[in-house]
Design a protein around this motif. Structure first.
Motif, short mmCIF file in Angstrom:
data_model
loop_
_atom_site.label_atom_id
_atom_site.label_comp_id
_atom_site.label_asym_id
_atom_site.label_seq_id
_atom_site.Cartn_x
_atom_site.Cartn_y
_atom_site.Cartn_z
N UNK A 231 -33.79 -41.33 8.79
CA UNK A 231 -35.05 -42.00 9.16
C UNK A 231 -34.80 -43.45 9.52
N UNK A 232 -33.94 -44.12 8.76
CA UNK A 232 -33.61 -45.52 9.06
C UNK A 232 -32.94 -45.64 10.42
N UNK A 233 -32.02 -44.73 10.73
CA UNK A 233 -31.34 -44.77 12.03
C UNK A 233 -32.34 -44.57 13.16
N UNK A 234 -33.26 -43.63 12.97
CA UNK A 234 -34.26 -43.38 14.00
C UNK A 234 -35.17 -44.60 14.20
N UNK A 235 -35.59 -45.20 13.11
CA UNK A 235 -36.44 -46.40 13.23
C UNK A 235 -35.69 -47.55 13.88
N UNK A 236 -34.43 -47.71 13.55
CA UNK A 236 -33.62 -48.77 14.15
C UNK A 236 -33.53 -48.59 15.67
N UNK A 237 -33.24 -47.37 16.11
CA UNK A 237 -33.12 -47.11 17.54
C UNK A 237 -34.46 -47.31 18.26
N UNK A 238 -35.54 -46.86 17.62
CA UNK A 238 -36.85 -47.02 18.25
C UNK A 238 -37.23 -48.50 18.35
N UNK A 239 -36.90 -49.28 17.33
CA UNK A 239 -37.18 -50.72 17.39
C UNK A 239 -36.45 -51.37 18.56
N UNK A 240 -35.25 -50.90 18.85
CA UNK A 240 -34.47 -51.46 19.95
C UNK A 240 -35.04 -51.06 21.32
N UNK A 241 -35.55 -49.85 21.43
CA UNK A 241 -35.91 -49.36 22.75
C UNK A 241 -37.41 -49.31 23.02
N UNK A 242 -38.24 -49.63 22.02
CA UNK A 242 -39.68 -49.43 22.19
C UNK A 242 -40.24 -50.21 23.38
N UNK A 243 -39.97 -51.50 23.44
CA UNK A 243 -40.54 -52.33 24.51
C UNK A 243 -40.03 -51.89 25.88
N UNK A 244 -38.73 -51.55 25.95
CA UNK A 244 -38.18 -51.11 27.22
C UNK A 244 -38.75 -49.75 27.62
N UNK A 245 -38.95 -48.86 26.64
CA UNK A 245 -39.55 -47.57 26.95
C UNK A 245 -40.96 -47.73 27.48
N UNK A 246 -41.73 -48.64 26.89
CA UNK A 246 -43.09 -48.89 27.36
C UNK A 246 -43.09 -49.46 28.78
N UNK A 247 -42.18 -50.41 29.03
CA UNK A 247 -42.08 -51.01 30.37
C UNK A 247 -41.66 -49.97 31.39
N UNK A 248 -40.70 -49.10 31.04
CA UNK A 248 -40.25 -48.08 31.95
C UNK A 248 -41.36 -47.09 32.25
N UNK A 249 -42.17 -46.75 31.23
CA UNK A 249 -43.29 -45.84 31.43
C UNK A 249 -44.31 -46.44 32.39
N UNK A 250 -44.58 -47.73 32.26
CA UNK A 250 -45.51 -48.39 33.16
C UNK A 250 -44.98 -48.42 34.57
N UNK A 251 -43.66 -48.64 34.72
CA UNK A 251 -43.06 -48.64 36.04
C UNK A 251 -43.23 -47.29 36.72
N UNK A 252 -42.96 -46.19 35.96
CA UNK A 252 -43.08 -44.87 36.53
C UNK A 252 -44.54 -44.55 36.88
N UNK A 253 -45.47 -44.98 36.01
CA UNK A 253 -46.87 -44.75 36.28
C UNK A 253 -47.32 -45.48 37.54
N UNK A 254 -46.89 -46.73 37.68
CA UNK A 254 -47.25 -47.51 38.86
C UNK A 254 -46.69 -46.89 40.13
N UNK A 255 -45.46 -46.34 40.02
CA UNK A 255 -44.85 -45.72 41.19
C UNK A 255 -45.63 -44.48 41.62
#
Length: 255
Positions: A231-255
């Motif tokens: 669980x700690x490993x999963x939370x650590x990885x999500x903390x690292x990628x959350x903002x980038x995942x959100x930005x990437x999702x917005x980019x794909x939606x805009x496209x």
């Protein structure tokens, strides 16, 4: 056989998709690759498998594949890629026919991989008669039939419902504990990555760069149930990628 992804950069036209990717896949390990949508995960897998050549850098094979390996690098796809008019046995037989293996020799290999993937009773079934999880087991059995040095798995569980995905993760863990196979496993699912991977390679947004390589310290034989360390490993990885995942999702939606 180990694989070394040596400073790989890849472009499509003027678009840089991957930038200076460098990590190793060691024999007997499952290395999971995760990252935001569009970061180049599947492209990287195609480069590893030789379906495309990187714009810069190399994929180095260090050491020899198993002496009986027919395809050192073998894919397991998200959509199963089964021929609907062939039975489970027939779909597995196809990869052996490509190497001129037929008759009793082929039957022995097919019987073996059906047994290893818990499909012995389903060899005569057509894909339309099988559940999604069973179809993916056939795809895994087909890959094992050519005795690969490394399985290249492109989101193999993403087309399955949550319950079936859990069952297949259990099956993959059990299979690895018996056979210690090597795999490069692309997924967008953090739970899969920390459950199955000895190491998790986190890529950044496009152009994908190695943001972190995380070694999962929990032994695979202890991952049948969730643990605080996973669980700690999963939370650590999500903390690292959350903002980038959100930005990437917005980019794909805009496209």
């Amino acid at each position: 056989m180990d694989l070394h992804l040596y400073h790989i950069t890849h472009r499509y036209g003027g678009t840089e998709v991957l930038a200076d990717i460098d990590f190793r896949i060691e024999r007997g390990q499952i290395v999971c690759i995760i990252g935001p949508s569009g970061c180049g995960k599947s492209t990287l897998l195609r480069l590893i498998g030789g379906l495309e050549r990187p714009s810069e850098g190399r994929v180095l094979q260090e050491g020899e594949p198993p002496a009986d390996s027919l395809n050192p690098l073998t894919y397991v796809f998200q959509d199963f890629a089964l021929l609907p008019w062939r039975t489970a046995r027939g779909n597995i037989s196809l990869v052996l026919e490509d190497h001129g293996i037929r008759g009793d020799e082929a039957d022995a290999i097919i019987d073996d991989v059906l047994r290893r993937t818990k499909l012995t009773e389903f060899g005569a079934a057509l894909p339309r008669q099988l559940s999604g999880g069973m179809k993916q087991r056939v795809a895994i059995a087909r890959a094992l039939a050519v005795r690969p040095a490394c399985l290249l798995m492109d989101e193999p569980l993403s087309a399955l419902d949550a319950q079936t995905r859990e069952l297949l993760m259990d099956d993959l863990l059990e299979l690895w504990l018996r056979e210690r196979f090597t795999a490069c496993y692309v997924t967008h699912n953090l739970q899969e990555a920390v459950r199955l991977g000895h190491r998790v390679v986190l890529l950044s947004r496009r152009p994908g760069r190695v943001r972190e390589v995380l070694d999962i310290e929990v032994a695979l034989e202890e991952r049948e149930v969730a643990t605080p360390a996973l669980a700690d490993a999963q939370q650590h990885l999500w903390a690292l990628m959350r903002d980038e995942a959100l930005a990437a999702d917005h980019e794909l939606s805009d496209a």
